[in-house]
Design a protein around this motif. Structure first.
Motif, mmCIF file in Angstrom:
data_model
loop_
_atom_site.group_PDB
_atom_site.id
_atom_site.type_symbol
_atom_site.label_atom_id
_atom_site.label_comp_id
_atom_site.label_asym_id
_atom_site.label_seq_id
_atom_site.Cartn_x
_atom_site.Cartn_y
_atom_site.Cartn_z
ATOM 1 N N UNK A 1 0.822 -1.201 0.000
ATOM 2 C CA UNK A 1 0.000 0.000 0.000
ATOM 3 C C UNK A 1 0.860 1.257 0.000
ATOM 4 N N UNK A 2 2.078 1.131 0.547
ATOM 5 C CA UNK A 2 2.960 2.292 0.602
ATOM 6 C C UNK A 2 3.449 2.711 -0.776
ATOM 7 N N UNK A 8 -8.307 -4.856 -2.266
ATOM 8 C CA UNK A 8 -9.728 -5.091 -2.535
ATOM 9 C C UNK A 8 -10.354 -5.899 -1.409
ATOM 10 N N UNK A 9 -9.511 -6.328 -0.471
ATOM 11 C CA UNK A 9 -9.993 -7.112 0.664
ATOM 12 C C UNK A 9 -8.972 -6.967 1.776
ATOM 13 N N UNK A 10 -9.409 -6.943 3.035
ATOM 14 C CA UNK A 10 -8.482 -6.847 4.136
ATOM 15 C C UNK A 10 -9.050 -6.080 5.309
ATOM 16 N N UNK A 22 -5.251 -6.720 -6.480
ATOM 17 C CA UNK A 22 -5.462 -7.182 -7.847
ATOM 18 C C UNK A 22 -4.130 -7.643 -8.436
ATOM 19 N N UNK A 23 -4.141 -8.818 -9.059
ATOM 20 C CA UNK A 23 -2.923 -9.406 -9.599
ATOM 21 C C UNK A 23 -2.245 -8.487 -10.616
ATOM 22 N N UNK A 27 1.657 -7.241 -10.381
ATOM 23 C CA UNK A 27 2.641 -7.650 -11.383
ATOM 24 C C UNK A 27 3.265 -6.463 -12.093
ATOM 25 N N UNK A 28 2.599 -5.325 -12.047
ATOM 26 C CA UNK A 28 3.132 -4.131 -12.713
ATOM 27 C C UNK A 28 4.205 -3.435 -11.889
ATOM 28 N N UNK A 29 4.409 -3.879 -10.652
ATOM 29 C CA UNK A 29 5.376 -3.238 -9.757
ATOM 30 C C UNK A 29 6.598 -4.130 -9.590
ATOM 31 N N UNK A 30 7.802 -3.530 -9.653
ATOM 32 C CA UNK A 30 9.057 -4.254 -9.459
ATOM 33 C C UNK A 30 9.344 -4.322 -7.961
#
Length: 238
Positions: A1-2, A8-10, A22-23, A27-30
């Motif tokens: 989150x940072x 979407x859940x938690x 969301x997957x 996946x878009x983040x290194x």
């Protein structure tokens, strides 16, 4: 989150026990790059174990590198000494580590290189050609050996070309067998007679004559002419 991911859940969404994202956004983040840039410490004193593991998994200790390459420790030392591999040393424990990518590249360049064949395999495949065939390829300079620091290889294309080239010529012994002319006479003819100028190669080191296959026909003609001369009462063959 940072880093901007929205669950979407938690706990903060629907009072779930864990956060779910969301997957496609994850996946878009290194994550590896993020872990390398941030020094994270939890309230319990634990670091980001998962991300740290992903980073360190690319660096292998010497014992793991040996397992990866399927070699002995002294062989790994040899590869480092010869410059095939370059280890790095950590500041903390002072142990040597190897980049997994470097090990993969080493294997790709040699052991997994489909353009190369092990010298031992090449020699084994040529046994049917005779005991001296492989030595002739080396002596004539038809192939160049490639070392990976532990064993030798040769280029498959170069090996095939070398085999074809060697089969196109005859050694003095082979020419003697096929023509029926003694080796001493062949050597004389190669210097002063019908084979002068037909030598294809002298080998390297100890001189060894190699002739084209057309030399068989010339020697057979010479042999016939010599026998005819003797039958007609001409001078004996020197």
């Amino acid at each position: 989150m940072s880093v901007g991911l929205k669950p979407v859940h938690g706990p903060g969404v629907d009072k779930g026990l864990i956060y779910v994202f969301k997957r496609e956004e994850v996946e878009a983040i290194d994550l590896t790059a993020i872990a390398a840039q941030r020094s994270y410490q939890s309230r319990c004193g634990r670091g980001h174990k998962l991300l740290v593991k992903r980073i360190e998994s690319k660096r292998l200790a010497a014992t793991v590198a040996c397992q990866f390459l399927d070699i002995k420790p002294h062989q790994l030392d040899t590869l480092c000494h010869l410059g095939f591999l370059t280890p790095s040393q950590t500041e903390g424990d002072g142990l040597l580590y190897f980049e997994a990518a470097d090990l993969e590249n080493y294997l790709a360049d040699y052991r997994k290189n489909s353009d190369l064949i092990l010298m031992a395999s090449a020699k084994e495949s040529l046994k049917k050609e005779g005991a001296r065939f492989w030595q002739d390829l080396i002596r004539l300079g038809l192939i160049s050996l490639i070392s990976d620091g532990l064993t030798d290889y040769c280029q498959k294309d170069q090996l095939q070309a070398a085999i074809a080239s060697r089969k196109s010529m005859l050694s003095t012994a082979e020419l003697s067998t096929l023509s029926g002319v003694k080796k001493a006479r062949i050597r004389w003819e190669s210097k002063y007679g019908c084979l002068a100028g037909m030598i294809m190669h002298l080998g390297s080191g100890q001189i060894k004559f190699y002739f084209p296959r057309s030399a068989i026909k010339k020697l057979k003609k010479l042999s016939i002419a010599t026998r005819s001369s003797l039958t007609d009462g001409g001078p004996e063959d020197a």
